[in-house]
Every structure is written in C-alpha cells, then in structure tokens.
Enzyme design. Structure first.
Site, PDB file in Angstrom:
ATOM      1  CG  HIS A  47      -1.798  -1.198   1.322  1.00 57.59           C
ATOM      2  ND1 HIS A  47      -3.067  -1.218   0.791  1.00 57.59           N
ATOM      3  CD2 HIS A  47      -1.594  -2.423   1.876  1.00 57.59           C
ATOM      4  CE1 HIS A  47      -3.616  -2.398   1.022  1.00 57.59           C
ATOM      5  NE2 HIS A  47      -2.739  -3.154   1.680  1.00 57.59           N
ATOM      6  CB  THR A  92      -6.739  -3.100   5.259  1.00 60.96           C
ATOM      7  OG1 THR A  92      -5.942  -3.571   4.159  1.00 60.96           O
ATOM      8  CG2 THR A  92      -6.039  -3.401   6.573  1.00 60.96           C
ATOM      9  CB  THR A  93      -9.206  -4.626   0.726  1.00 54.72           C
ATOM     10  OG1 THR A  93      -8.745  -5.976   0.886  1.00 54.72           O
ATOM     11  CG2 THR A  93      -8.019  -3.706   0.540  1.00 54.72           C
TER      12      THR A  93
END
Length: 543
Positions: A117, A222-223
């Site tokens: 990220h 986190t997605t």
C-alpha cells in the site's frame, strides 16, 4: 459483468482470493462513489467491529513480556523458483509458496502472498497503519493463513482464526535491493489483471532486522469484504526504499485495464485508520523514554476469573480480589494490571456442593492462555453459539473458532433481513451479533478491554432475578443516567450472589460497610464508561 449486490454472500466465496477480495459483489475503490466511505453498503463487515488498520497510539499499548520473536521458516527461496507478480487493480501482489510459514504462533500459518500500500507523488504518505498519528510513505503486508485448520487461504479468509498478517512500515531512504527483486518488473504489469513470472528471492530480506520487536492486535482485512479474521503483527522498526523505487509504485501502475480508454493511476491505495473498539495493542518491547511506564498486560488467568465471576460467581469477589479493575472503567488512562488495591476478603457462607458443581459446568478451559501472546495465543476453546450463530449454549464459555464463519453469518443475516425488507440494517445487525463474541475472545487473549455489551451477554446465563437486577443497572447506565439508582440491601444481595446462597441482613450490611468505597467506584466507573461510549446504548449501534 459484475454479479448483482444480492449475490454478495453466495458460494462463490470458494473462488475468493485475498489479493482481489472482491471477486464477488460490487466494485470498490479507495475514493469516489465506490470509495471506502461506501464499502459497508455492499460489504457490511467494513462497517462492523474490530476493523483495520488502526492508529497505534501509546495509551493503547500493553507490554507483554511473553511475546516470542517471530520465527519464519523457508523464507529463503531459490532463484530457480518462479513467483507470479500481478496487478489486481488495487495493489501489486507477489504470490508465495505455502511452505513458507510462521512457526511462532500456536498454529502453523502458511504464506499466501505479499502486497503493498502506498501514497502518491503529490501526497507522499500511504501506509495503512499509523503510529501516534504518523503515516509512513508505504506499507508491506505478508499474508498467511491457518494451514493447520484450513486447506487454503480462500477457506480461511472468513474464519476468526483464519489469517495472520505481518505488516512492515516503509520510509523513503536508501535503495533497497530486496524490494528491487520484484519492483524492477512492475512495467510488465502496468494494467489491471496483468501477470508475469519473476525469479524468487529471500523474502526475509524485506523485513526489518529485528523480528522480536512488534505490535500485536486483533483486526481485519483492510479491503472488502473486511472480515475481522486477522491476527496482526506490525513490526516496530520501518524499512526503507529509495525515491526511485517509490516512484515505480506511484507512477508506473494503473488500476484500470488495458482496454479502458482513460487510464487511472494506481496510487493512494490505503484505508484510513479505524476505531479501536475497546482493543488494546500488545507490544513485545519496553524500552526508550517514550515507552517508559507502559502498563503490563493483565494475565489470561485474571481475565478468566473475571468471566467466571460474571457467569456464576459472587460479583462482590471482583472487588475484594482487585479484579474490578478489569471491568470497564471511566478513565481512558492505561491501568497497570499489577497494581491492585488490597482489601480484606469479606466472610461469606456458601451452600456446600452447589458452588463446585456450577463452576465445573461453566468453567473456562485452563488452556485459554492467549493473554501471553505466544504459542498459546489462539488456543482453541469452546464457545457459546446463539442467535445469529444458529446454535445452542454449550457447556464451556470460551469462544468457538469454528463457529465464527463470517461468510455464512453474513449470508444468513442478509437472507433474514431481505425477507423483512431490512437490507439497510445489515451492517448494524452484524455488528451487534459479532461484537460481543469478538470482544470476549480478544479480552481472554488480553488484546481488548471488556465491554458492557459483552457483560450483558454473560449475565444472561445467571438466574433471572440476578440477571434482571444487574441488567437493569446496565440499562440505566447506557441510557445516560448520571446517578446510579439506590440499591437496597436485599437487591444488592440478589445482584451480587449466586442463586443458592443466602445472606443474613447483618452479613450484607457488614459487606456493604467493608466494600462501600469499592462498590461505589466500580458502579461509577461502569456507568461513566457506558455514558462515554454511545455505541453500547440499547438498539443503537453506530458504523
């Protein structure tokens, strides 16, 4: 053609891979109409509890001396081996062989993939986790799945003990030859869904030198679909890569496919920090001026004792034994578990035989030693299964890992709400269903503070008069009343003793006199905390 929203939780989960996390359901992005502020509309767990990333704040830290250094096996891959490098439209991802694994956790967690990220050329910071508000330029995630229990990452992704992710924060600095092993090939995966084969290398070189200093907490993907299935390990020390290496990420990749006429750069692919939901963060280190005085994590044994008292014990013992400090408190200031107020234990009489029998029926397993954060951190226990979990109460009160299949839970809840024309309530219902169980599981592992909603669920197992009395007090607290109700001696004896126990009026008055200050503090702390946390008000759960 993407499948319609109503097919979010169908068996296509078998095809799910952690790299896309969206091979079923609606399209998602990081910004715009499909951005993270709207994820929960199609992926309700994204608005649920125990989400990641979080801001790693000093007040949340609890020192755990028994956290073992991270031990990695088979990370030194041969250059003769080929790995798949891909652009999935959300990140650059490198596939990893499952023989790579973490051996320092209670189960074997085998590697699946790694991805990054990052920020953009105009807005440099792009890490997901932050430390006391500081965001780093990029972050590396190495995803592992529980291969002792599940055959692949697709089957593990929605289980409460399914995933373990290593997080590495990245600074801009010196050129990093380890990252260059795959970043030099990113021009071959310029557009979404493109893949190439690259030579393998020593994955250990991507990590910081010290694997014994890290943060540990319970969190989520986190997605989308944001399942709260991840045991997070974020290393304390960041690594570096060069400006040129960062530019390769921020300017050379597109989130759009090669067929699209208007290419969209792939950058800024990070989620904002989420609320902590009563979680704390275990740390394996305690040095430096900034970390001086970090409280030590309460032991798993102490926390099991609290749960046992709430289930069947004498609640007055919580105060007498100093365990009331492990209940919700008004002040967010960290508390040191070792500092207990010494009080003289009150004299009590118990019905012979009944005490022992009821404790054996509801005793928490002695192997629930997750609070030490080491090899037993996720030791399996048996849990309650009720309501949304479609089961019945069972004999012991830990948490059943197998019962927490988030995909099945979401599918069942959505089906029920669709029949009642209440699809808009899916996020709230899932949060209410999952939060107490996650809170209890994480509390027993010393990675959360106990929540009042979880206490309510535990008290429902007590005799009705005791449970009603105690729940009435909690309801008044969560309704925002500033003063606690006047509790008579008779009501207090019902609320703080097991059903078979009978107190004389003189004994109750003596106990009240001895413990008046402790009771007042415990009541006020619980009420003030409830007033401070609006999310536990009855029938009102916020996203």
């Amino acid at each position: 053609m993407l499948p319609p929203v109503h097919s979010l939780f169908v068996p296509v989960l078998i095809l799910l891979t952690v790299n896309t996390l969206a091979s079923y359901g609606a399209k998602w992005t990081y910004t715009g109409p499909d951005g993270e502020d709207h994820w929960a509309q199609h992926y309700p767990f994204c608005g649920g509890p125990f989400q990641s990333p979080i801001d790693i704040q000093t007040p949340l830290l609890r020192y755990e001396p028994n956290l073992a250094p991270i031990e990695l096996r088979n990370y030194d891959l041969s250059q003769n081996e080929q790995l798949t490098l891909s652009n999935n439209g959300h990140s650059v991802q490198l596939s990893l062989p499952s023989r790579m694994h973490i051996s320092s956790l209670p189960n074997r967690y085998s590697a699946a993939q790694l991805h990054l990220h990052w920020g953009s050329l105009t807005l440099l910071p792009g890490s997901e986790h932050t430390v006391n508000g500081k965001q780093f330029p990029a972050e590396l995630h190495i995803v592992h799945f529980n291969s002792d229990k599940y055959p692949n990452v697709s089957m593990a992704v929605d289980k409460s003990d399914g995933l373990a992710v290593l997080g590495v924060l990245i600074e801009i600095g010196e050129f990093n030859p380890a990252f260059d092993h795959f970043l030099k090939f990113v021009k071959g995966i310029k557009y979404r869904d493109q893949k190439i084969q690259v030579p393998a290398f020593n994955i250990r070189e991507l990590l910081p030198p010290r694997l014994d200093q890290y943060y540990r907490y319970d969190g989520s993907l986190t997605t989308p679909p944001c399942y709260p299935s991840v045991l997070w390990t974020v290393f304390r020390s960041p690594v570096t890569f060069s400006v040129q290496q960062f530019q390769a990420l921020a300017s050379a990749l597109y989130s759009s496919s090669v067929q699209e006429s208007a290419p969209v750069l792939l950058n800024g692919n990070y989620r904002k920090p989420q609320r902590t939901d009563n979680r704390v963060i275990l740390v394996s280190f305690q040095d430096g001026r900034a970390l001086h005085g970090i409280p030590k994590a309460a032991t798993a044994l102490q926390r099991r004792q609290v749960i046992q008292k709430l289930l069947v014990g004498d609640l007055a013992d919580l105060a007498d034994e100093g365990l009331n400090q492990l209940l919700p408190a008004a002040s967010p200031k960290p508390r040191t578990a070792g500092k207990r107020k010494n009080t003289r234990k009150s004299q009590r009489t118990h019905a012979p035989g009944v005490h022992k029998q009821r404790w054996q029926q509801n005793n928490l397993p002695s192997d629930t030693t997750g609070g030490q954060g080491g090899r037993n951190a996720y030791a399996p226990t048996t849990g309650w299964q009720k309501g949304a979990y479609g089961g019945q109460h069972v004999g012991k009160y830990g948490v059943s890992e197998a019962a927490l299949c988030y995909g099945a839970l979401a599918e069942k809840t959505e089906r029920q709400l669709r029949g009642a024309h209440g699809q808009g309530q899916l996020t709230q219902v899932l949060r209410k269903s999952v939060f107490p169980e996650l809170n209890l599981r994480s509390y027993l592992a010393c990675r959360s503070e106990l929540d009042l909603e979880t206490i309510r669920l535990l008290l429902r197992r007590r005799p009705s008069d005791e449970a009603n009395e105690l729940d009435h007090s909690l309801t008044m607290a969560t309704a925002g009343r500033k003063k606690r109700p006047v509790v008579s001696d008779r009501a207090l004896s019902r609320a703080t003793t097991r059903r078979p126990v009978r107190y004389s009026q003189s004994t109750v008055r003596k106990n009240n006199a001895n413990n008046n200050n402790i009771y007042n503090n415990a009541y006020n702390n619980a009420y003030n905390n409830a007033h401070r946390h609006n999310r536990i008000q009855p029938l009102e759960w916020e996203d």
